[in-house]
Design an enzyme around this catalytic site. Structure first.
Site, PDB file in Angstrom:
ATOM      1  N   ASP A  15      44.481  -2.746 -37.455  1.00 59.08           N
ATOM      2  CA  ASP A  15      44.056  -1.473 -38.058  1.00 59.08           C
ATOM      3  C   ASP A  15      44.061  -0.308 -37.061  1.00 59.08           C
ATOM      4  OD1 ASP A  15      43.399  -3.116 -40.267  1.00 59.08           O
ATOM      5  OD2 ASP A  15      41.301  -3.258 -39.651  1.00 59.08           O
ATOM      6  N   GLU A 222      44.154   0.498 -49.816  1.00 61.09           N
ATOM      7  CA  GLU A 222      43.285   0.766 -48.651  1.00 61.09           C
ATOM      8  C   GLU A 222      44.130   1.397 -47.544  1.00 61.09           C
ATOM      9  OE1 GLU A 222      41.812  -3.129 -47.544  1.00 61.09           O
ATOM     10  OE2 GLU A 222      43.761  -3.792 -46.817  1.00 61.09           O
TER      11      GLU A 222
HETATM   12  O1  FUB Z   1      40.393  -5.146 -40.919  1.00 62.53           O
HETATM   13  C1  FUB Z   1      39.650  -5.259 -42.092  1.00 62.53           C
HETATM   14  C2  FUB Z   1      40.350  -4.600 -43.221  1.00 62.53           C
HETATM   15  O2  FUB Z   1      41.619  -5.205 -43.412  1.00 62.53           O
HETATM   16  C3  FUB Z   1      40.673  -3.145 -43.048  1.00 62.53           C
HETATM   17  O3  FUB Z   1      39.583  -2.286 -43.146  1.00 62.53           O
HETATM   18  C4  FUB Z   1      41.705  -3.016 -44.104  1.00 62.53           C
HETATM   19  O4  FUB Z   1      42.404  -1.817 -44.095  1.00 62.53           O
HETATM   20  C5  FUB Z   1      42.558  -4.233 -43.824  1.00 62.53           C
HETATM   21  O5  FUB Z   1      43.478  -4.014 -42.778  1.00 62.53           O
END
Ligand code: FUB
Length: 323
Positions: A15, A222
């Site tokens: 991330d 996301e």
């Molecule tokens: O790393 C945890 C979660 O997984 C992140 O917040 C999301 O975007 C995904 O990459």
């Protein structure tokens, strides 16, 4: 840069949020660890409990400096678990880290921690940002104003909210209804609060019609990121269960944003998440995959690859499995 490159082979990080501060490139990743928690659709196994800051002065050849642990869950008194994707903004000599973390009741909120230097350490505020929720904050600075984009469905809990309020029965819209939108809010002058109610970041197709929840290869899941290129606003994100990084373009920070296409095809692993940044005259896509963890879907490794545009401003698609 001809090939994608792993950035930090000695540990699992994911991330990446990436910024250039004082002429140096700073990477703010999540720090994956083997938690022992079984994998599930809510991402409970992503049980990260600290952040490191990495930096480099050259993407093509330079080595990566690890500035060590800069913030820990145990120092954030309002929180309980799961330090997911963060971002950092700079204003008036201070660096503000925005991070999602579950509170003691298991609800994600977004907190702020402050440092005097881009490499931290970061000291958390006593409470999360009032009215904040969900995950994956990403901040755009524009003419002294700072806009935070955030949100994520499934484990990111966006389906628990309507009109920025927690609802009794979490639900996703049905297939043909407009998809749940990521959110954007202007930050207050002191960078510690929202200066307005979060607004929907509307992503529309070429006819101006909002993408639907069933349009899983294009709708938002996301991993918000915003960058500007040739005066236009590029909002990029992950489609989650279809594993694509996509982008949509608009004329101002609030949108609407018109869907344009895929930036990165699926990588090895379930999640895909990124930052796009210009450094020394080239554009780069920072992201992660699970190739080095050999089949596990939650221990992720940081990667970087050059990103290029066509003359019309379209981003050239990158293969997620390229070596
Ligand atoms: O790393 C945890 C979660 O997984 C992140 O917040 C999301 O975007 C995904 O990459």
């Amino acid at each position: 840069m001809k090939q994608a490159r792993y950035l930090f082979p000695t540990d699992y990080m994911a991330d990446p949020a990436v910024h250039v501060f004082n002429g140096r490139l700073y990477i703010y990743p999540s720090h994956d660890r083997e938690s022992g928690i079984p994998e599930n659709d809510n991402g409970d196994h992503f049980d990260m409990n600290d952040y490191h800051v990495l930096s480099m002065d050259d993407v093509e050849e330079g080595s990566v400096t690890d500035h060590g642990v800069v913030l820990r869950v145990e120092d954030i008194h309002w929180g309980s678990r799961q330090l997911w994707d963060c971002d950092v903004a700079h204003k008036n000599g201070k660096y503000y880290m925005y991070f999602p973390l579950k509170d003691k009741s298991g609800i994600f909120c977004i907190g702020v921690a402050i440092a005097d230097r881009p490499e931290g350490p970061f000291k958390p505020e006593r409470l999360p940002i009032p009215g904040s929720f969900s995950i994956d904050p990403a901040v755009l600075e524009e003419d002294g104003k700072y806009y935070m984009y955030f949100g994520g469905i499934w484990g990111g809990q966006l389906q628990r909210y309507r009109n920025n309020r927690l609802i009794q029965t979490p639900s996703l819209p049905s297939k043909n209804e407009p998809s749940l939108c990521p959110k954007v809010a202007l930050l207050s002058d002191d960078m510690l609060e929202f200066a307005e109610e979060p607004r929907d970041v509307l992503i529309v197709d070429a006819n101006g019609t909002p993408l639907t929840q069933g349009d899983t290869k294009r709708r938002f899941f996301e991993a918000s990121w915003m960058h500007k290129y040739n005066g236009r606003y590029y909002f990029s994100y992950s489609t989650g269960d279809t594993h694509l990084l996509c982008y949509a373009v608009g004329n101002n920070p609030y949108g609407p944003f018109t869907y344009q296409g895929v930036i990165l095809t699926p990588v090895v692993g379930w999640t895909t998440h990124h930052a796009i940044v210009e450094f020394k005259g080239k554009w780069y896509l920072f992201h992660h995959d699970c190739v080095p963890s050999q089949g596990k879907t939650w221990l992720r490794s940081l990667k970087v690859v050059e990103l290029q545009y066509n003359a019309d401003g379209a981003i050239k698609k990158i293969e997620g499995t390229q070596k």
